[in-house]
Write an enzyme that holds these catalytic residues in place. Structure first.
Site, PDB file in Angstrom:
ATOM      1  N   SER A  46       0.819  -1.223   0.000  1.00 53.27           N
ATOM      2  CA  SER A  46       0.000   0.000   0.000  1.00 53.27           C
ATOM      3  C   SER A  46       0.849   1.268   0.000  1.00 53.27           C
ATOM      4  CB  SER A  46      -0.945   0.000   1.205  1.00 53.27           C
ATOM      5  OG  SER A  46      -0.213  -0.099   2.409  1.00 53.27           O
ATOM      6  N   HIS A  47       2.180   1.151   0.064  1.00 56.19           N
ATOM      7  CA  HIS A  47       2.996   2.371   0.163  1.00 56.19           C
ATOM      8  C   HIS A  47       4.155   2.455  -0.819  1.00 56.19           C
ATOM      9  CE1 HIS A  47       0.430   2.866   3.592  1.00 56.19           C
ATOM     10  NE2 HIS A  47       0.692   4.153   3.470  1.00 56.19           N
ATOM     11  N   LEU A 123       6.779   4.628   7.254  1.00 58.19           N
ATOM     12  CA  LEU A 123       7.698   5.378   8.122  1.00 58.19           C
ATOM     13  C   LEU A 123       8.954   4.620   8.541  1.00 58.19           C
ATOM     14  CD1 LEU A 123       5.044   7.096   8.354  1.00 58.19           C
ATOM     15  CD2 LEU A 123       5.758   7.627  10.664  1.00 58.19           C
ATOM     16  N   ASP A 177       6.073  -0.398  12.829  1.00 60.41           N
ATOM     17  CA  ASP A 177       5.610   0.667  11.940  1.00 60.41           C
ATOM     18  C   ASP A 177       4.145   0.410  11.647  1.00 60.41           C
ATOM     19  OD1 ASP A 177       5.375   2.741  10.184  1.00 60.41           O
ATOM     20  OD2 ASP A 177       6.312   1.689   8.512  1.00 60.41           O
ATOM     21  N   ALA A 179      -0.119   2.045  11.357  1.00 65.06           N
ATOM     22  CA  ALA A 179      -1.185   3.034  11.478  1.00 65.06           C
ATOM     23  C   ALA A 179      -1.812   2.856  12.860  1.00 65.06           C
ATOM     24  CB  ALA A 179      -2.232   2.777  10.399  1.00 65.06           C
ATOM     25  N   GLU A 187      -4.561   0.163   2.869  1.00 66.07           N
ATOM     26  CA  GLU A 187      -5.006  -1.241   2.914  1.00 66.07           C
ATOM     27  C   GLU A 187      -6.510  -1.327   2.637  1.00 66.07           C
ATOM     28  OE1 GLU A 187      -2.983  -3.881   3.184  1.00 66.07           O
ATOM     29  OE2 GLU A 187      -1.245  -2.564   3.320  1.00 66.07           O
ATOM     30  N   LYS A 229      -7.779   2.723  23.779  1.00 67.06           N
ATOM     31  CA  LYS A 229      -6.319   2.794  23.962  1.00 67.06           C
ATOM     32  C   LYS A 229      -5.637   3.199  22.653  1.00 67.06           C
ATOM     33  CE  LYS A 229      -6.221  -0.484  27.756  1.00 67.06           C
ATOM     34  NZ  LYS A 229      -5.543  -1.598  28.412  1.00 67.06           N
ATOM     35  N   LEU A 302       9.062 -11.007  16.053  1.00 71.53           N
ATOM     36  CA  LEU A 302       9.274  -9.575  16.276  1.00 71.53           C
ATOM     37  C   LEU A 302       8.664  -8.761  15.136  1.00 71.53           C
ATOM     38  CD1 LEU A 302      12.985  -9.563  17.505  1.00 71.53           C
ATOM     39  CD2 LEU A 302      10.965  -8.920  18.859  1.00 71.53           C
ATOM     40  N   PRO A 303       8.089  -7.604  15.465  1.00 69.82           N
ATOM     41  CA  PRO A 303       7.644  -6.696  14.411  1.00 69.82           C
ATOM     42  C   PRO A 303       8.832  -6.328  13.523  1.00 69.82           C
ATOM     43  CG  PRO A 303       6.869  -5.940  16.563  1.00 69.82           C
ATOM     44  CD  PRO A 303       7.820  -7.068  16.815  1.00 69.82           C
ATOM     45  N   GLN A 305      10.047  -8.228  11.225  1.00 73.59           N
ATOM     46  CA  GLN A 305      10.718  -9.425  10.695  1.00 73.59           C
ATOM     47  C   GLN A 305      10.209  -9.815   9.303  1.00 73.59           C
ATOM     48  OE1 GLN A 305      10.315 -13.340  12.707  1.00 73.59           O
ATOM     49  NE2 GLN A 305      12.106 -12.579  13.816  1.00 73.59           N
TER      50      GLN A 305
HETATM   51  P1  NDP Z   1       0.607  -3.641   9.682  1.00 72.47           P
HETATM   52  O1  NDP Z   1      -0.671  -3.801  10.404  1.00 72.47           O
HETATM   53  O2  NDP Z   1       0.865  -4.462   8.507  1.00 72.47           O
HETATM   54  O3  NDP Z   1       1.826  -3.859  10.686  1.00 72.47           O
HETATM   55  C1  NDP Z   1       1.965  -3.090  11.842  1.00 72.47           C
HETATM   56  C2  NDP Z   1       3.179  -3.544  12.622  1.00 72.47           C
HETATM   57  O4  NDP Z   1       2.898  -4.793  13.256  1.00 72.47           O
HETATM   58  C3  NDP Z   1       4.412  -3.777  11.758  1.00 72.47           C
HETATM   59  O5  NDP Z   1       5.539  -3.349  12.447  1.00 72.47           O
HETATM   60  C4  NDP Z   1       4.373  -5.292  11.550  1.00 72.47           C
HETATM   61  O6  NDP Z   1       5.654  -5.839  11.264  1.00 72.47           O
HETATM   62  C5  NDP Z   1       3.873  -5.761  12.878  1.00 72.47           C
HETATM   63  N1  NDP Z   1       3.218  -7.066  12.800  1.00 72.47           N
HETATM   64  C6  NDP Z   1       2.280  -7.468  11.902  1.00 72.47           C
HETATM   65  N2  NDP Z   1       1.927  -8.737  12.152  1.00 72.47           N
HETATM   66  C7  NDP Z   1       2.665  -9.147  13.210  1.00 72.47           C
HETATM   67  C8  NDP Z   1       2.778 -10.363  13.936  1.00 72.47           C
HETATM   68  N3  NDP Z   1       2.041 -11.425  13.616  1.00 72.47           N
HETATM   69  N4  NDP Z   1       3.642 -10.426  14.960  1.00 72.47           N
HETATM   70  C9  NDP Z   1       4.403  -9.343  15.309  1.00 72.47           C
HETATM   71  N5  NDP Z   1       4.353  -8.181  14.663  1.00 72.47           N
HETATM   72  C10 NDP Z   1       3.494  -8.083  13.631  1.00 72.47           C
HETATM   73  O7  NDP Z   1       0.815  -2.081   9.292  1.00 72.47           O
HETATM   74  P2  NDP Z   1      -0.308  -1.012   8.940  1.00 72.47           P
HETATM   75  O8  NDP Z   1      -1.202  -1.624   7.924  1.00 72.47           O
HETATM   76  O9  NDP Z   1      -0.890  -0.448  10.173  1.00 72.47           O
HETATM   77  O10 NDP Z   1       0.583   0.112   8.242  1.00 72.47           O
HETATM   78  C11 NDP Z   1       1.139  -0.141   6.969  1.00 72.47           C
HETATM   79  C12 NDP Z   1       2.047   0.987   6.565  1.00 72.47           C
HETATM   80  O11 NDP Z   1       1.276   2.132   6.297  1.00 72.47           O
HETATM   81  C13 NDP Z   1       3.072   1.407   7.611  1.00 72.47           C
HETATM   82  O12 NDP Z   1       4.340   1.252   7.011  1.00 72.47           O
HETATM   83  C14 NDP Z   1       2.759   2.860   7.892  1.00 72.47           C
HETATM   84  O13 NDP Z   1       3.895   3.680   8.085  1.00 72.47           O
HETATM   85  C15 NDP Z   1       2.027   3.277   6.641  1.00 72.47           C
HETATM   86  N6  NDP Z   1       1.120   4.390   6.901  1.00 72.47           N
HETATM   87  C16 NDP Z   1       1.474   5.634   6.461  1.00 72.47           C
HETATM   88  C17 NDP Z   1       0.645   6.706   6.719  1.00 72.47           C
HETATM   89  C18 NDP Z   1       1.017   8.083   6.337  1.00 72.47           C
HETATM   90  O14 NDP Z   1       0.253   9.011   6.670  1.00 72.47           O
HETATM   91  N7  NDP Z   1       2.145   8.319   5.698  1.00 72.47           N
HETATM   92  C19 NDP Z   1      -0.644   6.522   7.402  1.00 72.47           C
HETATM   93  C20 NDP Z   1      -0.873   5.177   7.849  1.00 72.47           C
HETATM   94  C21 NDP Z   1      -0.024   4.145   7.579  1.00 72.47           C
HETATM   95  P3  NDP Z   1       5.918  -6.464   9.774  1.00 72.47           P
HETATM   96  O15 NDP Z   1       5.879  -5.274   8.865  1.00 72.47           O
HETATM   97  O16 NDP Z   1       7.217  -7.121   9.857  1.00 72.47           O
HETATM   98  O17 NDP Z   1       4.774  -7.392   9.498  1.00 72.47           O
HETATM   99  O1  PYC Z   2      -2.367   4.207   4.361  1.00 71.64           O
HETATM  100  O2  PYC Z   2      -3.408   5.377   5.854  1.00 71.64           O
HETATM  101  C1  PYC Z   2      -2.624   5.280   4.918  1.00 71.64           C
HETATM  102  C2  PYC Z   2      -1.944   6.481   4.417  1.00 71.64           C
HETATM  103  C3  PYC Z   2      -2.303   7.772   4.547  1.00 71.64           C
HETATM  104  C4  PYC Z   2      -1.315   8.511   3.929  1.00 71.64           C
HETATM  105  C5  PYC Z   2      -0.399   7.676   3.420  1.00 71.64           C
HETATM  106  N1  PYC Z   2      -0.785   6.428   3.761  1.00 71.64           N
END
Ligand code: NDP
Ligand code: PYC
Length: 333
Positions: A46-47, A123, A177, A179, A187, A229, A302-303, A305
């Site tokens: 998604s990014h 990020l 990392d 949201a 997503e 929370k 670990l996140p 990985q």
């Molecule tokens: P995810 O829900 O995919 O993952 C969130 C975190 O949880 C990651 O660090 C991930 O590590 C970890 N994780 C996931 N599954 C497990 C597991 N089973 N055990 C342990 N850790 C786990 O991310 P989001 O969908 O919330 O976000 C996706 C991306 O969107 C991020 O990179 C974020 O920066 C970006 N984003 C950017 C925005 C912007 O405004 N620029 C706004 C919102 C989001 P791993 O990656 O290794 O799975």
């Molecule tokens: O996926 O929520 C998101 C997002 C917002 C801005 C960039 N990514």
């Protein structure tokens, strides 16, 4: 959904071409290409390329400068300010991180704000870049309102991501990392595009009712992860990214944005902390014992990985075919 296989080299070439042909200078293009390729490499669908049409829309509408020249200023020994010159954030990050890490290595802790910039990416590249200097890194941004605070049914927060990286000398850092919305907006957009349902509790439709329909959530709003929370953490992110940087809160950003589909003007907040200076020279051994305990638990990982494992592979990545065609057409028109 049909996909097409692209090597990382193909992805880099496509990204370079589309940014160059749409008015980005060499320096801004290089920073954006690095961001897009890193996302595709790590499997952050998604990014990476998914964001390119939005980047291009903002270059074409004139909202964002493709020739931005960000300026870095140390305002105190522990505070760094980057003025992004109305560009996309990757170049500001690239220029600001050396000043931030130098300050944190000298003083023990340093904060950095990036303002007058447009963030549309994941990020972890920025917090990993801090951790590469054996420093703890934290970064957060806000966006435009798309998430209701817990208990409410009107959006106020962006999807408000936060990233935290813990350095592990000689190894990949531990990187969180995420949201603070139950799902990133990207997503949800992909789920809507591909016709997938999302879990109940992810968001509300325009009438404020719970739904599993991703398209209806796009017309309504997301909810925070983890109830009140998660909502509290989204609130903290909004305050750090806008209150502490002096840049726009999400509700302000939507008023000044031209609605071109690219990212609004906003700020990014950073912290870098030296574990060595805080905890003493034993910190690596001490923390590695903790990580070993964590990893010894069956089923726990670990996140970060997953992304680090993806990074090891140079196999072609599967990309949505329509998206690739759309980006190709943006190179021509
Ligand atoms: P995810 O829900 O995919 O993952 C969130 C975190 O949880 C990651 O660090 C991930 O590590 C970890 N994780 C996931 N599954 C497990 C597991 N089973 N055990 C342990 N850790 C786990 O991310 P989001 O969908 O919330 O976000 C996706 C991306 O969107 C991020 O990179 C974020 O920066 C970006 N984003 C950017 C925005 C912007 O405004 N620029 C706004 C919102 C989001 P791993 O990656 O290794 O799975
Ligand atoms: O996926 O929520 C998101 C997002 C917002 C801005 C960039 N990514």
């Amino acid at each position: 959904m049909t996909t097409i296989e692209l090597t990382l080299g193909d992805i880099e070439k496509l990204a370079r071409e589309v940014f160059t042909k749409n008015g980005c200078d060499k320096t801004n293009t290089a920073a954006l290409v690095q961001t897009v390729v890193a996302a595709e490499c790590d499997g952050a669908m998604s990014h990476g390329l998914f964001r390119v049409p939005g980047y291009i829309a903002s270059l074409r509408s004139g909202k964002v400068r493709g020739d931005a020249n960000p300026r870095v200023e140390n305002t105190t020994p522990a505070l760094i300010r980057v003025d992004g010159d109305n560009g996309f954030t990757p170049l500001s990050i690239k220029r600001g991180i050396p000043a931030l890490t130098t300050a944190a290595k000298t003083v023990g802790i340093a904060a950095m704000t990036i303002t007058n910039t447009h963030h549309f990416a994941a990020l972890w590249p920025e917090t990993e870049a801090i951790a590469a200097h054996d420093l703890i890194g934290l970064a957060c941004v806000c966006y435009m309102p798309f998430m209701a605070p817990f208990g409410g049914n009107r959006p106020l927060f962006g999807t408000n991501p936060i990233s935290f990286a813990w350095p592990r000398p000689g190894k990949n850092p531990m990187v969180i990392d995420m949201a603070t919305a139950a799902m990133a907006q990207g997503e949800i957009q992909i789920a809507a595009r591909d016709g997938h349902k999302v879990p109940l509790g992810t968001g509300l439709n325009a009438s404020g009712d719970q739904t599993t329909d991703a398209s209806d959530i796009l017309k309504g709003m997301l909810l925070p992860f983890g109830g009140y929370k998660g909502s509290a953490i989204a609130l903290m992110v909004e305050l750090l990214a806008a209150g502490a940087t002096g840049e726009q809160f999400s509700f302000e950003a939507v008023k000044t944005d031209n609605g071109d589909g690219g990212p609004p003007r906003g700020g990014e907040f950073f912290l870098a902390i030296s574990p060595e200076m805080l905890a003493g020279s034993d910190w690596v051994t001490h923390c590695e014992e903790f990580f070993a305990k964590y990893e010894s638990i069956d089923g726990a990982r670990l996140p970060g990985q997953r992304r680090h494992n993806n990074r090891m592979s140079d196999a072609p990545r599967k990309i949505n075919r329509q998206l690739v065609e759309q980006i190709e057409s943006l190179c021509d028109s």
